[in-house]
Design a protein around this motif. Structure first.
Motif, PDB file in Angstrom:
ATOM      1  N   LYS A 173       0.846  -1.194   0.000  1.00  0.00           N
ATOM      2  CA  LYS A 173       0.000   0.000   0.000  1.00  0.00           C
ATOM      3  C   LYS A 173       0.871   1.228   0.000  1.00  0.00           C
ATOM      4  O   LYS A 173       1.869   1.246   0.715  1.00  0.00           O
ATOM      5  N   PRO A 174       0.588   2.253  -0.674  1.00  0.00           N
ATOM      6  CA  PRO A 174      -0.460   2.416  -1.689  1.00  0.00           C
ATOM      7  C   PRO A 174       0.079   2.111  -3.077  1.00  0.00           C
ATOM      8  O   PRO A 174       0.100   2.974  -3.949  1.00  0.00           O
ATOM      9  N   PHE A 175       0.521   0.895  -3.289  1.00  0.00           N
ATOM     10  CA  PHE A 175       1.021   0.419  -4.566  1.00  0.00           C
ATOM     11  C   PHE A 175       2.252   1.186  -5.027  1.00  0.00           C
ATOM     12  O   PHE A 175       2.354   1.655  -6.128  1.00  0.00           O
ATOM     13  N   ARG A 176       3.190   1.335  -4.118  1.00  0.00           N
ATOM     14  CA  ARG A 176       4.485   1.939  -4.449  1.00  0.00           C
ATOM     15  C   ARG A 176       5.547   0.855  -4.340  1.00  0.00           C
ATOM     16  O   ARG A 176       5.411  -0.106  -3.578  1.00  0.00           O
ATOM     17  N   ILE A 177       6.596   0.995  -5.084  1.00  0.00           N
ATOM     18  CA  ILE A 177       7.664   0.002  -5.084  1.00  0.00           C
ATOM     19  C   ILE A 177       8.376   0.023  -3.732  1.00  0.00           C
ATOM     20  O   ILE A 177       8.706   1.089  -3.212  1.00  0.00           O
ATOM     21  N   LYS A 178       8.618  -1.155  -3.167  1.00  0.00           N
ATOM     22  CA  LYS A 178       9.204  -1.276  -1.834  1.00  0.00           C
ATOM     23  C   LYS A 178      10.532  -0.538  -1.694  1.00  0.00           C
ATOM     24  O   LYS A 178      10.756   0.185  -0.743  1.00  0.00           O
ATOM     25  N   ASP A 179      11.417  -0.758  -2.640  1.00  0.00           N
ATOM     26  CA  ASP A 179      12.770  -0.200  -2.528  1.00  0.00           C
ATOM     27  C   ASP A 179      12.807   1.314  -2.734  1.00  0.00           C
ATOM     28  O   ASP A 179      13.722   1.973  -2.280  1.00  0.00           O
ATOM     29  N   ASP A 180      11.821   1.861  -3.465  1.00  0.00           N
ATOM     30  CA  ASP A 180      11.793   3.294  -3.751  1.00  0.00           C
ATOM     31  C   ASP A 180      10.347   3.780  -3.667  1.00  0.00           C
ATOM     32  O   ASP A 180       9.623   3.775  -4.664  1.00  0.00           O
ATOM     33  N   PRO A 181       9.894   4.202  -2.475  1.00  0.00           N
ATOM     34  CA  PRO A 181       8.495   4.609  -2.285  1.00  0.00           C
ATOM     35  C   PRO A 181       8.049   5.756  -3.176  1.00  0.00           C
ATOM     36  O   PRO A 181       6.867   5.989  -3.340  1.00  0.00           O
ATOM     37  N   SER A 182       8.982   6.475  -3.793  1.00  0.00           N
ATOM     38  CA  SER A 182       8.586   7.576  -4.668  1.00  0.00           C
ATOM     39  C   SER A 182       8.136   7.074  -6.041  1.00  0.00           C
ATOM     40  O   SER A 182       7.533   7.813  -6.803  1.00  0.00           O
ATOM     41  N   ARG A 183       8.444   5.815  -6.365  1.00  0.00           N
ATOM     42  CA  ARG A 183       8.057   5.253  -7.667  1.00  0.00           C
ATOM     43  C   ARG A 183       6.834   4.353  -7.496  1.00  0.00           C
ATOM     44  O   ARG A 183       6.773   3.557  -6.568  1.00  0.00           O
ATOM     45  N   TYR A 184       5.892   4.503  -8.411  1.00  0.00           N
ATOM     46  CA  TYR A 184       4.718   3.638  -8.397  1.00  0.00           C
ATOM     47  C   TYR A 184       5.040   2.288  -9.022  1.00  0.00           C
ATOM     48  O   TYR A 184       5.918   2.173  -9.868  1.00  0.00           O
ATOM     49  N   CYS A 185       4.327   1.306  -8.603  1.00  0.00           N
ATOM     50  CA  CYS A 185       4.519  -0.049  -9.097  1.00  0.00           C
ATOM     51  C   CYS A 185       3.943  -0.180 -10.506  1.00  0.00           C
ATOM     52  O   CYS A 185       2.825   0.224 -10.762  1.00  0.00           O
ATOM     53  N   ASN A 186       4.711  -0.750 -11.405  1.00  0.00           N
ATOM     54  CA  ASN A 186       4.256  -0.987 -12.762  1.00  0.00           C
ATOM     55  C   ASN A 186       3.891  -2.444 -12.992  1.00  0.00           C
ATOM     56  O   ASN A 186       3.535  -2.818 -14.090  1.00  0.00           O
ATOM     57  N   GLU A 187       3.999  -3.258 -11.980  1.00  0.00           N
ATOM     58  CA  GLU A 187       3.667  -4.671 -12.085  1.00  0.00           C
ATOM     59  C   GLU A 187       2.188  -4.868 -11.803  1.00  0.00           C
ATOM     60  O   GLU A 187       1.523  -4.002 -11.254  1.00  0.00           O
ATOM     61  N   ALA A 188       1.686  -6.018 -12.150  1.00  0.00           N
ATOM     62  CA  ALA A 188       0.284  -6.355 -11.920  1.00  0.00           C
ATOM     63  C   ALA A 188       0.159  -7.248 -10.693  1.00  0.00           C
ATOM     64  O   ALA A 188       1.085  -7.980 -10.354  1.00  0.00           O
ATOM     65  N   ILE A 189      -0.963  -7.151 -10.049  1.00  0.00           N
ATOM     66  CA  ILE A 189      -1.311  -8.085  -8.983  1.00  0.00           C
ATOM     67  C   ILE A 189      -2.273  -9.078  -9.616  1.00  0.00           C
ATOM     68  O   ILE A 189      -3.330  -8.686 -10.112  1.00  0.00           O
ATOM     69  N   ALA A 190      -1.914 -10.341  -9.630  1.00  0.00           N
ATOM     70  CA  ALA A 190      -2.715 -11.356 -10.297  1.00  0.00           C
ATOM     71  C   ALA A 190      -3.270 -12.342  -9.279  1.00  0.00           C
ATOM     72  O   ALA A 190      -2.504 -12.995  -8.571  1.00  0.00           O
ATOM     73  N   VAL A 191      -4.587 -12.408  -9.205  1.00  0.00           N
ATOM     74  CA  VAL A 191      -5.272 -13.363  -8.340  1.00  0.00           C
ATOM     75  C   VAL A 191      -6.493 -13.862  -9.091  1.00  0.00           C
ATOM     76  O   VAL A 191      -6.932 -13.261 -10.062  1.00  0.00           O
ATOM     77  N   GLU A 192      -7.063 -14.955  -8.624  1.00  0.00           N
ATOM     78  CA  GLU A 192      -8.267 -15.471  -9.258  1.00  0.00           C
ATOM     79  C   GLU A 192      -9.516 -14.763  -8.747  1.00  0.00           C
ATOM     80  O   GLU A 192     -10.520 -14.694  -9.444  1.00  0.00           O
ATOM     81  N   GLU A 193      -9.473 -14.226  -7.524  1.00  0.00           N
ATOM     82  CA  GLU A 193     -10.655 -13.574  -6.962  1.00  0.00           C
ATOM     83  C   GLU A 193     -10.239 -12.567  -5.899  1.00  0.00           C
ATOM     84  O   GLU A 193      -9.344 -12.837  -5.110  1.00  0.00           O
ATOM     85  N   PHE A 194     -10.900 -11.422  -5.923  1.00  0.00           N
ATOM     86  CA  PHE A 194     -10.762 -10.427  -4.857  1.00  0.00           C
ATOM     87  C   PHE A 194     -12.058 -10.438  -4.052  1.00  0.00           C
ATOM     88  O   PHE A 194     -13.147 -10.475  -4.633  1.00  0.00           O
ATOM     89  N   GLN A 195     -11.962 -10.383  -2.737  1.00  0.00           N
ATOM     90  CA  GLN A 195     -13.137 -10.268  -1.879  1.00  0.00           C
ATOM     91  C   GLN A 195     -12.972  -9.058  -0.985  1.00  0.00           C
ATOM     92  O   GLN A 195     -11.926  -8.881  -0.356  1.00  0.00           O
ATOM     93  N   LEU A 196     -14.003  -8.255  -0.925  1.00  0.00           N
ATOM     94  CA  LEU A 196     -14.042  -7.101  -0.040  1.00  0.00           C
ATOM     95  C   LEU A 196     -14.925  -7.482   1.143  1.00  0.00           C
ATOM     96  O   LEU A 196     -16.078  -7.889   0.959  1.00  0.00           O
ATOM     97  N   VAL A 197     -14.378  -7.392   2.352  1.00  0.00           N
ATOM     98  CA  VAL A 197     -15.127  -7.779   3.547  1.00  0.00           C
ATOM     99  C   VAL A 197     -15.330  -6.562   4.443  1.00  0.00           C
ATOM    100  O   VAL A 197     -14.517  -5.637   4.458  1.00  0.00           O
ATOM    101  N   ASP A 198     -16.443  -6.592   5.203  1.00  0.00           N
ATOM    102  CA  ASP A 198     -16.705  -5.497   6.136  1.00  0.00           C
ATOM    103  C   ASP A 198     -15.993  -5.765   7.462  1.00  0.00           C
ATOM    104  O   ASP A 198     -15.269  -6.753   7.616  1.00  0.00           O
ATOM    105  N   LYS A 199     -16.210  -4.899   8.434  1.00  0.00           N
ATOM    106  CA  LYS A 199     -15.536  -5.021   9.733  1.00  0.00           C
ATOM    107  C   LYS A 199     -15.904  -6.293  10.474  1.00  0.00           C
ATOM    108  O   LYS A 199     -15.170  -6.745  11.340  1.00  0.00           O
ATOM    109  N   ASN A 200     -17.059  -6.889  10.134  1.00  0.00           N
ATOM    110  CA  ASN A 200     -17.502  -8.118  10.783  1.00  0.00           C
ATOM    111  C   ASN A 200     -17.065  -9.369  10.032  1.00  0.00           C
ATOM    112  O   ASN A 200     -17.437 -10.474  10.402  1.00  0.00           O
TER     113      ASN A 200
END
Length: 156
Positions: free
Chosen positions: A8-35
């Motif tokens: 978070k927020p999708f910045r490269i680990k070694d250089d936080p000033s650069r944004y990540c150009n790689e993709a996050i690849a998963v089969e499914e994203f789930q958004l869950v609430d506080k419960n």
């Protein structure tokens, strides 16, 4: 497949000033609430076509945005998980809006057909056409058809 190495927020680990150009690849994203309840899912159906589901607090689907057989669609469901409205395109990419009753029977439809023009149709509980209002493309004249329960066309 690109490997995900961003934080978070999708910045490269070694250089936080650069944004990540790689993709996050998963089969499914789930958004869950506080419960811990699943409230949204972004994934693929059995045919590997994309689908975005929004769920209520009881994890019942309420809204679905999807692609099926290459055509986009939207479905709205009631609290009993019955589809009550759909918006989509047919195989010829012509739009339609369908309104369904609690038994998921189409009761009203608004369509736009390339060769015929727009049409608003009303059906009874058995999905039998009872009334149709259209605008004929050739002469741009409106048409109105009323049909009784015996299938007899009545004058408007």
């Amino acid at each position: 497949m690109p490997k995900a190495f961003c934080e978070k927020p999708f910045r490269i680990k070694d250089d936080p000033s650069r944004y990540c150009n790689e993709a996050i690849a998963v089969e499914e994203f789930q958004l869950v609430d506080k419960n811990g309840h699943v409230r949204a899912v972004l994934g693929l159906n059995d045919e590997d076509e994309p689908r975005l589901l929004f769920l209520d607090g009881n994890e019942k689907p309420q809204l679905s945005i999807y692609v099926e057989e290459g055509q986009p669609g939207i479905e709205l469901a009631d609290k009993n998980e019955h589809v009550r409205a759909t918006l989509g395109l047919d195989d010829d990419s012509q739009p339609s809006l369908l309104l369904l009753d609690e038994k998921e029977k189409v009761r009203a439809s608004l369509t736009l057909l390339e060769d015929e023009g727009p049409s608003l149709d009303f059906s009874d509980e058995n999905e039998v056409l009872r009334a149709s209002l259209g605008l004929l493309r050739d002469d741009a004249l409106p048409s109105l058809a009323l049909v009784d329960k015996n299938g007899q066309r009545r004058r408007a």
